[in-house]
Design a protein around this motif. Structure first.
Motif, short mmCIF file in Angstrom:
data_model
loop_
_atom_site.label_atom_id
_atom_site.label_comp_id
_atom_site.label_asym_id
_atom_site.label_seq_id
_atom_site.Cartn_x
_atom_site.Cartn_y
_atom_site.Cartn_z
N SER A 246 0.81 -1.21 0.00
CA SER A 246 0.00 0.00 0.00
C SER A 246 0.85 1.26 0.00
N PRO A 247 0.35 2.31 -0.64
CA PRO A 247 1.05 3.59 -0.60
C PRO A 247 1.06 4.18 0.80
N LEU A 248 0.21 3.66 1.66
CA LEU A 248 0.12 4.19 3.02
C LEU A 248 1.09 3.54 3.98
N ASN A 249 1.65 2.42 3.59
CA ASN A 249 2.54 1.68 4.47
C ASN A 249 3.61 2.62 5.03
N PRO A 250 3.79 2.59 6.34
CA PRO A 250 4.62 3.58 7.02
C PRO A 250 6.07 3.61 6.55
N PHE A 251 6.52 2.50 5.95
CA PHE A 251 7.91 2.46 5.50
C PHE A 251 8.05 2.96 4.06
N GLY A 252 6.92 3.28 3.46
CA GLY A 252 6.92 3.63 2.03
C GLY A 252 7.23 5.08 1.75
N LYS A 253 7.12 5.42 0.47
CA LYS A 253 7.52 6.73 -0.01
C LYS A 253 6.50 7.81 0.36
N ASP A 254 5.24 7.53 0.09
CA ASP A 254 4.20 8.54 0.29
C ASP A 254 4.09 9.00 1.73
N SER A 255 4.44 8.13 2.67
CA SER A 255 4.26 8.49 4.07
C SER A 255 5.57 8.91 4.72
N LYS A 256 6.62 9.02 3.95
CA LYS A 256 7.93 9.36 4.53
C LYS A 256 7.90 10.70 5.26
N ALA A 257 7.30 11.68 4.65
CA ALA A 257 7.28 13.01 5.27
C ALA A 257 6.64 12.96 6.65
N LEU A 258 5.48 12.33 6.72
CA LEU A 258 4.78 12.25 8.00
C LEU A 258 5.56 11.41 9.00
N ARG A 259 6.12 10.30 8.51
CA ARG A 259 6.91 9.43 9.39
C ARG A 259 8.05 10.23 10.03
N ASP A 260 8.79 10.96 9.19
CA ASP A 260 9.91 11.74 9.71
C ASP A 260 9.46 12.76 10.74
N GLU A 261 8.28 13.31 10.51
CA GLU A 261 7.75 14.28 11.48
C GLU A 261 7.51 13.63 12.83
N VAL A 262 6.92 12.44 12.80
CA VAL A 262 6.61 11.76 14.05
C VAL A 262 7.89 11.35 14.77
N ILE A 263 8.85 10.83 14.01
CA ILE A 263 10.12 10.44 14.63
C ILE A 263 10.80 11.67 15.24
N GLU A 264 10.72 12.77 14.53
CA GLU A 264 11.30 14.01 15.05
C GLU A 264 10.63 14.41 16.37
N LEU A 265 9.33 14.18 16.43
CA LEU A 265 8.62 14.48 17.68
C LEU A 265 9.20 13.68 18.84
N TYR A 266 9.48 12.41 18.61
CA TYR A 266 10.01 11.58 19.70
C TYR A 266 11.45 11.96 20.03
N ALA A 267 12.18 12.44 19.05
CA ALA A 267 13.51 12.98 19.34
C ALA A 267 13.38 14.14 20.31
N GLU A 268 12.38 14.95 20.07
CA GLU A 268 12.11 16.10 20.95
C GLU A 268 11.72 15.63 22.36
N VAL A 269 10.91 14.57 22.41
CA VAL A 269 10.51 14.04 23.71
C VAL A 269 11.74 13.62 24.51
N VAL A 270 12.68 12.99 23.84
CA VAL A 270 13.89 12.51 24.53
C VAL A 270 14.82 13.67 24.87
N LYS A 271 15.07 14.51 23.88
CA LYS A 271 16.07 15.58 24.09
C LYS A 271 15.60 16.60 25.11
N GLY A 272 14.31 16.82 25.17
CA GLY A 272 13.79 17.81 26.11
C GLY A 272 13.69 17.31 27.53
#
Lengths: 225, 225
Positions: free
Chosen positions: A119-145
């Motif tokens: 599926s194009p929605l699969n979290p490891f795929g291309k279409d969802s990369k932008a959103l995935r990176d955003e969420v991972i960045e959020l957790y980086a913030e959770v840890v770093k803060g």
DNA sequence: ATTGCAACTTGAACGTGTTCACTTTTACTG
DNA sequence: CAGTAAAAGTGAACACGTTCAAGTTGCAAT
């Protein structure tokens, strides 16, 4: 081909289509909602829906972006105030399921599509990369803060692991039939506490060897996807 | 309504339908294979396919049963000979991906259906309970037949965890594009070794508290599903 | 042999997601 | 204002998974 609107009229149509889809998903569920019904409620033709969303699944991708924004708003104050890692984690993950609660009834139907590697929605795929990176960045913030002192190698890989953890929690939440989704909240409390506890133990001599191996493994797996 | 055949003729039809489906899945992939094409190759009518398989997805469930049988045959000698837990685990999991290798091309399309909580194929659901229990029982055998000394509470929950672990490996395998699927085999070797190592540490005083919590958590989660 | 009945088979018909050749509207240029 | 190209919009048509009412087959009981 899904296109971004270039005129005010187009933006209005696109928004109407998404809103109609969201409302119908909640009323009837994902599969019982037809593209024709969405178009009708949005006041556009069937073909117009496909002008803005490449497929029914892409409407779901938009839904994810939508809930992610709700989630960000919900956790803003917590991240600004709280410094304890366990509390930050617990709060952020709890906010995920609380934010998604209104959509619980049709979330199950959606998860299959998401997990589908094709599926194009699969979290490891291309279409969802932008959103995935955003969420991972959020957790980086959770840890770093937080005020937790963690080894660098862990800090590097932890956000991705937390993203995976969040998906695991959501999968559990989908099956959770307990009143008020209390079981999920309990599991969140227990797992976040446990994780932070294990992170604290990561420097013990007996575990250091395993820790290196685990992190090397995580890197290798994350890179593969 | 999917029915078991009650006559020789029925058995022949059912087998022909499944064989045609399997062949076409391999040739064209899951989605490109139509029920009409399956019926045609099997030499039956479209309606007959639905007499034996409630849906296209149920053909996939049959496919799982099929590969599980292949897997059992493949690991028979290993389980009879080997007593070391790490070696048993590694061998059994390796055999899973080796057995499934001929179907790698269309396995991805199938996994989405399986992960879908709404689908009859979803591993936590009713239709797949029998097969799931069989697989978990297999991992109980892997553990019990080894010479590893493990605490009772772990022995109880480990088979279910190993079943989940196997699904995780398969999900990684689906995405694996490396030649000969070497990356997956590496990950299997590393994770099995790591797991056995951690199991050995489970009795350390610092970890005993976490272990109790983890097992309690596992029980709670497993019961929920 | 005849009957009755369950197992088995059939293909037309339905509703679905999606495509596409086409029309209409909009916004900008000379 | 006229012209025009891009954007937006349209709905008939397609292939698909699935359903179902009706048909056929084979066999056990009479």
């Amino acid at each position: 081909m899904s296109l971004l609107p270039k005129t005010a009229r187009g933006e209005h149509s696109r928004a109407a289509i998404f809103e109609a889809a969201l409302a119908l998903f909640q009323e009837r569920g994902y599969e019982a909602t037809t593209m024709r019904a969405i178009a009708e409620r949005a006041g556009v033709s069937l073909g117009s829906s496909y002008h803005y969303f490449a497929s029914k699944e892409h409407l779901v991708l938009e839904f994810y972006r939508h809930t992610h924004q709700l989630h960000l708003v919900a956790i803003g104050p917590l991240l600004a105030r709280e410094r304890d890692l366990a509390a930050r984690l617990r709060g952020v993950i709890r906010a995920v399921v609380v934010t998604c609660e209104p959509f619980h009834a049709f979330a199950g139907a959606i998860f299959g599509t998401v997990a589908n590697p094709v599926s194009p929605l699969n979290p490891f795929g291309k279409d969802s990369k932008a959103l995935r990176d955003e969420v991972i960045e959020l957790y980086a913030e959770v840890v770093k803060g937080s005020d937790a002192r963690l080894p660098d190698d862990i800090v590097t890989e932890l956000p991705t692991l937390l993203w995976l953890y969040q998906m695991g929690i959501l999968y559990f939440w989908i099956f959770d039939k307990s009143p008020g989704r209390l079981r999920t909240l309990e599991v969140i409390d227990q797992t976040t506490e446990l994780m932070v506890r294990l992170l604290g133990l990561a420097n013990l001599p007996v575990l250091r060897g395993s820790r290196k191996k685990i992190l090397s493994l995580v890197r290798s797996v994350a890179q593969g996807a």
